[in-house]
Design an enzyme around this catalytic site. Structure first.
Site, short mmCIF file in Angstrom:
data_model
loop_
_atom_site.label_atom_id
_atom_site.label_comp_id
_atom_site.label_asym_id
_atom_site.label_seq_id
_atom_site.Cartn_x
_atom_site.Cartn_y
_atom_site.Cartn_z
N CYS A 41 -1.70 6.64 10.27
CA CYS A 41 -1.28 5.73 8.98
C CYS A 41 -1.56 4.58 9.76
CB CYS A 41 0.00 6.11 8.50
SG CYS A 41 0.39 4.91 7.29
N CYS B 176 -7.65 3.15 6.05
CA CYS B 176 -6.48 4.01 5.55
C CYS B 176 -6.82 5.54 5.47
CB CYS B 176 -6.04 3.60 3.83
SG CYS B 176 -4.93 4.61 2.99
N1 DGL Z 1 -2.48 6.96 4.97
C1 DGL Z 1 -1.73 5.43 5.04
C2 DGL Z 1 -2.70 4.26 5.82
O1 DGL Z 1 -3.65 4.86 6.49
C3 DGL Z 1 -1.05 5.01 3.96
C4 DGL Z 1 -1.38 5.32 2.54
C5 DGL Z 1 -0.16 4.74 1.64
O2 DGL Z 1 0.90 5.54 1.63
O3 DGL Z 1 -0.14 3.71 1.14
O4 DGL Z 1 -2.51 3.40 5.63
#
Ligand code: DGL
Length: 250
Positions: A71, A179
Protein backbone atom coordinates in the site's frame (compact mmCIF):
# COMPACT_ATOMS: atom_id res chain seq x y z
CA UNK A 1 8.99 -17.38 11.56
CA UNK A 2 7.96 -18.85 8.23
CA UNK A 3 5.46 -16.68 6.40
CA UNK A 4 5.54 -13.67 4.13
CA UNK A 5 2.99 -11.24 5.58
CA UNK A 6 1.40 -8.82 3.13
CA UNK A 7 -1.14 -6.17 3.98
CA UNK A 8 -3.18 -3.42 2.38
CA UNK A 9 -6.29 -1.41 3.17
CA UNK A 10 -8.13 -3.98 1.06
CA UNK A 11 -7.96 -5.73 -2.27
CA UNK A 12 -5.32 -3.50 -3.88
CA UNK A 13 -2.48 -5.47 -2.33
CA UNK A 14 -3.52 -8.46 -4.46
CA UNK A 15 -1.58 -6.90 -7.34
CA UNK A 16 1.59 -7.12 -5.22
CA UNK A 17 0.72 -10.54 -3.79
CA UNK A 18 0.22 -11.98 -7.25
CA UNK A 19 3.70 -10.89 -8.33
CA UNK A 20 5.27 -12.25 -5.12
CA UNK A 21 3.60 -15.64 -5.61
CA UNK A 22 4.77 -15.68 -9.20
CA UNK A 23 8.40 -15.03 -8.22
CA UNK A 24 8.46 -17.23 -5.09
CA UNK A 25 5.75 -19.87 -5.55
CA UNK A 26 6.99 -22.14 -2.75
CA UNK A 27 6.63 -19.58 0.04
CA UNK A 28 3.81 -19.40 2.60
CA UNK A 29 1.77 -16.21 2.30
CA UNK A 30 -0.48 -14.53 4.83
CA UNK A 31 -2.47 -11.71 3.22
CA UNK A 32 -4.26 -9.28 5.50
CA UNK A 33 -6.93 -7.12 3.83
CA UNK A 34 -8.03 -4.30 6.09
CA UNK A 35 -11.20 -3.52 4.13
CA UNK A 36 -12.97 -2.22 7.21
CA UNK A 37 -10.60 0.77 7.20
CA UNK A 38 -10.58 1.50 3.46
CA UNK A 39 -9.89 4.20 2.29
CA UNK A 40 -6.52 4.75 3.96
CA UNK A 41 -5.98 7.58 1.51
CA UNK A 42 -8.45 9.82 3.33
CA UNK A 43 -6.96 9.33 6.81
CA UNK A 44 -4.18 11.23 8.63
CA UNK A 45 -0.71 10.16 9.85
CA UNK A 46 -1.68 9.26 13.40
CA UNK A 47 -4.76 7.27 12.40
CA UNK A 48 -2.72 5.39 9.81
CA UNK A 49 0.08 4.65 12.26
CA UNK A 50 -2.40 3.35 14.87
CA UNK A 51 -4.05 1.09 12.27
CA UNK A 52 -0.86 -0.20 10.67
CA UNK A 53 0.99 -0.91 13.92
CA UNK A 54 -1.92 -3.12 15.06
CA UNK A 55 -1.68 -4.99 11.75
CA UNK A 56 2.07 -5.44 12.19
CA UNK A 57 1.43 -6.92 15.68
CA UNK A 58 -1.05 -9.36 14.16
CA UNK A 59 1.31 -10.40 11.35
CA UNK A 60 4.14 -10.99 13.82
CA UNK A 61 1.82 -13.09 15.99
CA UNK A 62 0.96 -15.07 12.85
CA UNK A 63 4.59 -16.04 12.36
CA UNK A 64 5.59 -13.63 9.58
CA UNK A 65 9.32 -13.40 8.82
CA UNK A 66 8.94 -10.30 6.64
CA UNK A 67 6.18 -7.70 6.27
CA UNK A 68 5.28 -6.32 2.88
CA UNK A 69 3.26 -3.12 2.98
CA UNK A 70 1.36 -3.51 -0.28
CA UNK A 71 0.00 0.00 0.00
CA UNK A 72 1.52 3.29 -1.12
CA UNK A 73 -0.50 5.28 1.39
CA UNK A 74 0.53 3.23 4.42
CA UNK A 75 4.16 3.20 3.23
CA UNK A 76 4.44 6.93 2.58
CA UNK A 77 2.66 7.71 5.86
CA UNK A 78 4.10 5.12 8.26
CA UNK A 79 7.22 3.32 7.03
CA UNK A 80 9.68 5.46 9.00
CA UNK A 81 7.70 5.22 12.23
CA UNK A 82 7.11 1.48 11.82
CA UNK A 83 10.82 0.82 11.26
CA UNK A 84 11.60 2.78 14.44
CA UNK A 85 8.88 1.00 16.43
CA UNK A 86 9.84 -2.50 15.18
CA UNK A 87 13.62 -2.38 14.72
CA UNK A 88 13.94 -6.18 14.43
CA UNK A 89 11.30 -6.58 11.74
CA UNK A 90 12.09 -6.63 8.03
CA UNK A 91 9.74 -4.36 6.09
CA UNK A 92 9.38 -3.83 2.37
CA UNK A 93 7.10 -1.00 1.29
CA UNK A 94 5.44 0.33 -1.83
CA UNK A 95 5.97 3.81 -3.20
CA UNK A 96 4.82 5.30 -6.52
CA UNK A 97 7.23 4.09 -9.22
CA UNK A 98 8.40 7.62 -10.11
CA UNK A 99 11.95 6.29 -10.55
CA UNK A 100 10.77 3.85 -13.23
CA UNK A 101 9.22 6.72 -15.24
CA UNK A 102 12.46 8.67 -14.82
CA UNK A 103 14.63 5.73 -15.90
CA UNK A 104 12.50 5.28 -19.04
CA UNK A 105 12.90 8.97 -19.96
CA UNK A 106 9.18 9.69 -20.14
CA UNK A 107 8.51 13.39 -20.54
CA UNK A 108 4.92 13.88 -19.34
CA UNK A 109 4.05 11.57 -16.49
CA UNK A 110 0.88 11.41 -14.41
CA UNK A 111 1.47 10.25 -10.84
CA UNK A 112 -1.90 8.83 -9.93
CA UNK A 113 -2.34 8.19 -6.19
CA UNK A 114 -4.69 8.47 -3.23
CA UNK A 115 -5.40 11.90 -1.72
CA UNK A 116 -2.91 11.15 1.11
CA UNK A 117 -0.06 9.94 -1.12
CA UNK A 118 -0.53 12.80 -3.58
CA UNK A 119 0.15 15.31 -0.79
CA UNK A 120 2.77 13.27 1.06
CA UNK A 121 6.29 14.40 1.85
CA UNK A 122 7.63 11.04 0.61
CA UNK A 123 6.32 11.70 -2.90
CA UNK A 124 7.95 15.14 -2.86
CA UNK A 125 11.24 13.46 -1.92
CA UNK A 126 10.88 10.96 -4.78
CA UNK A 127 10.15 13.77 -7.21
CA UNK A 128 13.17 15.64 -5.94
CA UNK A 129 15.39 12.57 -6.47
CA UNK A 130 13.94 11.41 -9.81
CA UNK A 131 12.90 14.39 -11.85
CA UNK A 132 14.50 16.03 -14.86
CA UNK A 133 14.18 19.72 -15.65
CA UNK A 134 12.49 18.96 -18.96
CA UNK A 135 10.06 16.40 -17.52
CA UNK A 136 6.47 17.35 -16.64
CA UNK A 137 5.00 15.51 -13.67
CA UNK A 138 1.26 15.78 -12.98
CA UNK A 139 0.27 14.84 -9.43
CA UNK A 140 -3.29 13.57 -9.71
CA UNK A 141 -5.44 12.35 -6.82
CA UNK A 142 -7.76 9.43 -7.50
CA UNK A 143 -10.18 10.79 -4.88
CA UNK A 144 -12.53 8.04 -3.67
CA UNK A 145 -11.53 5.47 -6.30
CA UNK A 146 -10.08 2.93 -3.84
CA UNK A 147 -13.43 2.66 -2.07
CA UNK A 148 -15.27 2.31 -5.40
CA UNK A 149 -12.88 -0.44 -6.51
CA UNK A 150 -13.43 -2.24 -3.22
CA UNK A 151 -17.19 -2.09 -3.77
CA UNK A 152 -16.85 -3.05 -7.45
CA UNK A 153 -18.84 0.02 -8.56
CA UNK A 154 -18.02 -0.26 -12.25
CA UNK A 155 -20.11 2.63 -13.54
CA UNK A 156 -18.85 5.09 -10.91
CA UNK A 157 -15.24 3.97 -11.47
CA UNK A 158 -15.58 4.74 -15.15
CA UNK A 159 -17.15 8.15 -14.47
CA UNK A 160 -14.44 9.15 -11.98
CA UNK A 161 -11.64 8.02 -14.31
CA UNK A 162 -13.18 9.88 -17.22
CA UNK A 163 -13.53 13.10 -15.21
CA UNK A 164 -10.09 12.96 -13.59
CA UNK A 165 -7.90 11.53 -16.34
CA UNK A 166 -9.37 12.62 -19.66
CA UNK A 167 -7.89 16.17 -19.37
CA UNK A 168 -4.47 14.50 -19.74
CA UNK A 169 -5.37 12.56 -22.89
CA UNK A 170 -3.24 14.61 -25.26
CA UNK A 171 -0.61 15.60 -22.72
CA UNK A 172 0.59 12.51 -20.87
CA UNK A 173 2.96 9.89 -22.26
CA UNK A 174 2.91 7.66 -19.15
CA UNK A 175 1.03 7.11 -15.91
CA UNK A 176 2.42 5.83 -12.62
CA UNK A 177 -0.15 3.83 -10.69
CA UNK A 178 0.70 5.09 -7.21
CA UNK A 179 -2.03 3.14 -5.42
CA UNK A 180 -2.13 -0.64 -5.48
CA UNK A 181 -5.92 -0.60 -5.90
CA UNK A 182 -5.45 1.14 -9.27
CA UNK A 183 -3.50 -1.85 -10.59
CA UNK A 184 -6.79 -3.76 -10.43
CA UNK A 185 -8.41 -1.39 -12.95
CA UNK A 186 -5.68 -1.16 -15.58
CA UNK A 187 -8.12 -2.00 -18.35
CA UNK A 188 -10.50 0.81 -17.32
CA UNK A 189 -7.60 3.31 -17.04
CA UNK A 190 -6.39 2.34 -20.52
CA UNK A 191 -9.86 2.96 -21.90
CA UNK A 192 -9.59 6.60 -20.82
CA UNK A 193 -5.89 6.96 -21.66
CA UNK A 194 -5.27 4.57 -24.56
CA UNK A 195 -1.76 3.85 -25.82
CA UNK A 196 0.23 5.07 -22.86
CA UNK A 197 2.22 2.79 -20.57
CA UNK A 198 0.83 2.08 -17.12
CA UNK A 199 3.66 1.84 -14.63
CA UNK A 200 3.30 0.06 -11.32
CA UNK A 201 6.02 -1.06 -8.97
CA UNK A 202 4.83 -4.60 -8.31
CA UNK A 203 7.70 -6.40 -10.04
CA UNK A 204 10.29 -4.23 -8.29
CA UNK A 205 8.65 -4.86 -4.92
CA UNK A 206 8.64 -8.63 -5.32
CA UNK A 207 12.31 -8.59 -6.36
CA UNK A 208 13.16 -6.50 -3.31
CA UNK A 209 11.31 -8.95 -1.03
CA UNK A 210 13.32 -11.82 -2.52
CA UNK A 211 16.59 -9.89 -2.07
CA UNK A 212 15.76 -9.19 1.58
CA UNK A 213 14.90 -12.83 2.26
CA UNK A 214 18.13 -13.95 0.61
CA UNK A 215 20.17 -11.40 2.52
CA UNK A 216 18.71 -12.60 5.83
CA UNK A 217 18.91 -16.24 4.83
CA UNK A 218 15.14 -16.56 5.18
CA UNK A 219 14.13 -17.90 1.78
CA UNK A 220 12.30 -21.19 2.16
CA UNK A 221 14.78 -23.99 1.57
CA UNK A 222 12.64 -27.00 0.74
CA UNK A 223 10.71 -27.33 -2.52
CA UNK A 224 7.38 -28.12 -0.84
CA UNK A 225 4.36 -26.33 -2.34
CA UNK A 226 3.57 -22.83 -1.20
CA UNK A 227 0.41 -21.78 0.61
CA UNK A 228 -1.87 -18.78 0.92
CA UNK A 229 -4.19 -17.63 3.66
CA UNK A 230 -6.29 -14.52 3.15
CA UNK A 231 -8.04 -12.70 5.97
CA UNK A 232 -10.36 -9.74 5.57
CA UNK A 233 -11.37 -7.42 8.40
CA UNK A 234 -14.75 -6.64 6.81
CA UNK A 235 -16.35 -9.80 5.46
CA UNK A 236 -15.88 -13.26 3.98
CA UNK A 237 -17.42 -12.23 0.66
CA UNK A 238 -14.34 -10.08 -0.05
CA UNK A 239 -12.07 -13.09 0.52
CA UNK A 240 -13.99 -14.98 -2.13
CA UNK A 241 -13.62 -12.04 -4.50
CA UNK A 242 -9.90 -11.89 -3.74
CA UNK A 243 -9.39 -15.45 -4.93
CA UNK A 244 -11.32 -14.61 -8.10
CA UNK A 245 -9.14 -11.55 -8.71
CA UNK A 246 -6.00 -13.63 -8.17
CA UNK A 247 -7.18 -16.08 -10.83
CA UNK A 248 -7.28 -13.35 -13.42
CA UNK A 249 -4.17 -11.97 -15.01
CA UNK A 250 -3.65 -8.55 -13.51
N1 DGL B 1 -4.10 0.51 -1.86
C1 DGL B 1 -3.65 1.61 -1.12
C2 DGL B 1 -2.51 2.38 -1.76
O1 DGL B 1 -1.72 1.80 -2.46
C3 DGL B 1 -4.64 2.50 -0.41
C4 DGL B 1 -6.01 2.69 -0.92
C5 DGL B 1 -6.88 3.38 0.12
O2 DGL B 1 -7.27 2.67 1.05
O3 DGL B 1 -7.08 4.59 0.03
O4 DGL B 1 -2.33 3.54 -1.52
Amino acid sequence: MSKIGVFDSGLGGLSVLKELMHLMPNEEYYFYEDSIHVPYGEKDDDELFAITSKIVDTLLERDCKIIVIACNTATTACMRRLREAYPNTIFVGTVPAIKVAYDHHYQHTIIFSTPYTTKSRRVQELIHDYHREDQDLYLVSGENLAGLIEENQEKEIHQVLERILSPYKDKADSIVLGCTHYSLIKKEISEVLPNIPLIDGTIGISQEVKRQLERHNLLKKEESPGSLEIVNTKNEELIKRSYEILEKVI
